[in-house]
Design an enzyme around this catalytic site. Structure first.
Site, PDB file in Angstrom:
ATOM      1  CD  GLU A  94     -49.771  25.670 -29.017  1.00 55.87           C
ATOM      2  OE1 GLU A  94     -48.818  26.343 -29.464  1.00 55.87           O
ATOM      3  OE2 GLU A  94     -50.814  26.182 -28.590  1.00 55.87           O
ATOM      4  CB  CYS A  97     -53.615  29.582 -28.007  1.00 62.04           C
ATOM      5  SG  CYS A  97     -54.777  30.909 -27.994  1.00 62.04           S
ATOM      6  CD  GLU A 106     -52.771  34.300 -26.077  1.00 63.39           C
ATOM      7  OE1 GLU A 106     -52.383  33.300 -25.448  1.00 63.39           O
ATOM      8  OE2 GLU A 106     -53.448  34.229 -27.103  1.00 63.39           O
ATOM      9  CE  LYS A 141     -46.867  39.665 -40.765  1.00 62.94           C
ATOM     10  NZ  LYS A 141     -47.429  38.389 -41.323  1.00 62.94           N
TER      11      LYS A 141
HETATM   12  P1  ADP Z   1     -49.015  30.678 -36.157  1.00 61.36           P
HETATM   13  O1  ADP Z   1     -48.349  29.339 -36.305  1.00 61.36           O
HETATM   14  O2  ADP Z   1     -50.100  30.707 -35.164  1.00 61.36           O
HETATM   15  O3  ADP Z   1     -49.307  31.377 -37.435  1.00 61.36           O
HETATM   16  P2  ADP Z   1     -46.599  32.177 -35.927  1.00 61.36           P
HETATM   17  O4  ADP Z   1     -45.950  32.499 -34.648  1.00 61.36           O
HETATM   18  O5  ADP Z   1     -45.882  31.354 -36.911  1.00 61.36           O
HETATM   19  O6  ADP Z   1     -47.949  31.544 -35.444  1.00 61.36           O
HETATM   20  O7  ADP Z   1     -47.057  33.509 -36.678  1.00 61.36           O
HETATM   21  C1  ADP Z   1     -47.818  34.498 -36.056  1.00 61.36           C
HETATM   22  C2  ADP Z   1     -47.556  35.817 -36.740  1.00 61.36           C
HETATM   23  O8  ADP Z   1     -46.199  36.203 -36.546  1.00 61.36           O
HETATM   24  C3  ADP Z   1     -47.789  35.807 -38.241  1.00 61.36           C
HETATM   25  O9  ADP Z   1     -48.421  37.023 -38.629  1.00 61.36           O
HETATM   26  C4  ADP Z   1     -46.386  35.734 -38.793  1.00 61.36           C
HETATM   27  O10 ADP Z   1     -46.271  36.290 -40.088  1.00 61.36           O
HETATM   28  C5  ADP Z   1     -45.623  36.578 -37.797  1.00 61.36           C
HETATM   29  N1  ADP Z   1     -44.169  36.341 -37.745  1.00 61.36           N
HETATM   30  C6  ADP Z   1     -43.497  35.233 -38.097  1.00 61.36           C
HETATM   31  N2  ADP Z   1     -42.180  35.401 -37.900  1.00 61.36           N
HETATM   32  C7  ADP Z   1     -41.993  36.649 -37.405  1.00 61.36           C
HETATM   33  C8  ADP Z   1     -40.864  37.416 -36.981  1.00 61.36           C
HETATM   34  N3  ADP Z   1     -39.634  36.934 -37.026  1.00 61.36           N
HETATM   35  N4  ADP Z   1     -41.078  38.667 -36.523  1.00 61.36           N
HETATM   36  C9  ADP Z   1     -42.319  39.174 -36.439  1.00 61.36           C
HETATM   37  N5  ADP Z   1     -43.426  38.508 -36.827  1.00 61.36           N
HETATM   38  C10 ADP Z   1     -43.276  37.258 -37.315  1.00 61.36           C
END
Ligand code: ADP
Length: 496
Positions: free
Chosen positions: A387, A286, A252, A177
């Site tokens: 961050e 990061c 991570e 995903k």
């Molecule tokens: P970034 O700001 O670096 O995109 P995020 O933590 O917002 O980091 O998102 C990283 C990944 O986690 C994306 O692929 C996002 O769609 C997914 N994601 C966001 N919310 C959830 C959740 N509740 N469960 C699993 N995956 C999620």
């Protein structure tokens, strides 16, 4: 009207639409009029089908000899190499980082693929003598099953490769995903794995909102392990959603990395490192050097040169050759940067350059923010602790090495750190005492290579290390095997 390119999920070896019938548009952060394509806005039904396909494929994929699994991955490495330039251009267009960095991102995926494919002919276990006669003992690695791979947008091909390639060579199957903002690079990467000859169901790609489908993926009983890179907030949710099933979770997450400049440092070199570490990828790494901790005796000299260099950075569309720094990834990230700059001003830090959105001309179409430096930052300020994930660097003052190390370690995160010095004693103290997963000496906080472990301490991670040989531990279980060929009952610890 021109119809936008339509992309599909890959499930069980077939490109299919989402059963939701909905799509998400992918736009260029340097030019929001430039819509790259539409990707499925998948629902949990799609996810269930993908997990079922991966579960079924696991039964045969785990039995394919590892060197044969690796042959497919080597082929993928060759295709990635041949297509590197077009993959990099696609990446810059959807993500914004300058083309040189996008090429580096694709190269990292190539490096990871070749490095880890070689594990197909290793995957070493152990043998050791038994305390009993006519008994053989060994430990071997076995795959876990279905791996959920959830990735962010800042390294759209490198990060997926770190997870997917090791998962596959060790005999697992994958449901991937990717981030909502960079679906094209995910599509490109998975298409290449598919083209290289992975059997149906071994890699499945499901686009969509992490919030909507992520929890189902993470908590599904047939998913054995979740490998996630992203924010600490989402990492915490994932950890909680996975906890009740005890599945393995590799997280991570964030960083607030300190780059120390000592009094004996080559100041120009340190400025190079601070500019590259602070503003490379628009600060959206990061490992970004978001805190620069400078010895008081070179503080003024360093700051003047750092500000001067930063002001000369050319901000623009990453596809243009003269661009040094691209846009932020999206509007909400831009708002976050604006918010933190306000906070920095209110906290009393001294704004040295930047501090505003860039507008006028082509800037109006994208999410451009001027590279920003705050001086006289105190370690207790929020801009020094939280961050930001944008082009904002805080410069702090240190009295001596102890003070600099203490400031560097005074953060909830522990990913990367750096020290600029020619003093051997300083360098070795820093290597030992900076409590981070990675430390650089006379080099910036960014620039990991694939064949060493990558990850961090404290709220950056949960103890796993992707990259390097340690990634194999993540995607395998150890199995210990005892073979008694004595033909009689022998008892360990009991027989004389
Ligand atoms: P970034 O700001 O670096 O995109 P995020 O933590 O917002 O980091 O998102 C990283 C990944 O986690 C994306 O692929 C996002 O769609 C997914 N994601 C966001 N919310 C959830 C959740 N509740 N469960 C699993 N995956 C999620």
């Amino acid at each position: 009207m021109i119809r936008l390119p339509q992309y599909k999920n890959l499930i069980n070896g077939k490109w299919v639409d989402s059963s939701s019938g909905k799509v998400l548009a992918n736009t260029n952060p340097a030019d929001r009029q430039d819509v790259i394509g539409e990707f499925p806005d998948s629902n949990v039904e799609d996810l269930h089908v993908a997990i079922e396909a991966a579960t079924k494929a696991f039964e045969s994929w785990r039995l394919v000899p590892a060197p044969k699994r690796a042959e497919i991955l080597y082929r993928a490495g060759e295709i990635l190499t041949a297509k590197k330039e077009e993959l990099a251009k696609d990446m810059t267009r959807e993500m914004g980082k300058v083309l040189k960095e996008a090429r580096g991102d694709v190269q990292e995926a190539i490096d990871m693929t070749y490095f880890i494919a070689a594990e197909g002919r290793r995957l070493h276990g152990h043998t050791t003598p038994s305390e009993l006669r006519d008994k053989f003992m060994m430990s071997i690695r076995i795959p876990l099953g279905v791996v959920a791979v959830i990735t962010p947008w800042n390294f759209p091909m490198a990060i997926p490769s770190w997870k997917i390639i090791p998962a596959l060579v060790t005999g697992n199957t994958v449901v991937f995903k990717p981030a909502e903002d960079t679906p094209l690079s995910a599509h490109n990467f998975v298409s290449i794995l598919h083209e290289a000859g992975l059997p149906a169901g071994v890699i499945n790609l499901v686009f969509g909102s992490g919030e909507a489908i992520g929890p189902t993926l993470v908590s599904h009983p047939d998913v054995s392990i979740v490998s996630f890179t992203g924010s600490t907030e989402v990492g915490r949710i994932i950890n909680q959603n996975a906890a009740s099933s005890f599945k393995r979770v590799s997280l991570e997450m964030g960083g607030k990395n300190g780059l120390i400049v000592m009094e004996d440092a080559d100041v120009d070199l340190a400025v190079d490192g601070a500019v590259w570490g602070g503003f490379g990828t628009s600060g959206q790494r990061c490992t970004a050097a978001s805190r620069v901790i400078v010895h008081e005796s070179v503080y003024d000299e360093f700051l003047e040169k750092f500000v001067q260099r930063t002001k000369s950075l050319n901000v623009g569309n990453g596809l243009e050759l003269q661009t040094d720094m691209g846009p932020c990834i999206n509007e909400s990230q831009l708002f976050k940067v604006e918010k933190y700059v306000q906070i920095g001003k209110q906290e009393g830090a001294r704004l040295m350059c930047g501090g505003s959105r860039l507008d006028g001309g082509n800037y109006d179409q994208g999410f451009f923010y001027a590279p920003t430096i705050f001086a006289e930052v105190d370690r207790r300020m929020r801009i020094a602790r939280e961050e930001i994930f944008g082009p904002v660097v805080s410069v702090l003052r240190a009295r001596n090495l102890e003070d600099a190390l203490e400031i560097a370690n005074d953060t909830p995160y522990g990913l990367s750190s750096a020290i600029y010095t020619h003093n051997l004693n300083y360098a070795f103290r820093a290597m030992r005492d900076l409590y981070t997963g990675i430390t650089y000496v006379n080099s910036s906080t960014i620039g990991a290579e694939v064949h060493l472990p990558f990850g961090g301490t404290k709220q950056t991670g949960n103890g796993h290390r992707e990259g390097g040989p340690t990634v194999i531990d993540l995607f395998t279980e150890w199995k210990t095997i005892y073979v008694d060929f004595s033909g009689k009952l022998q008892k360990a610890q009991i027989d004389e």
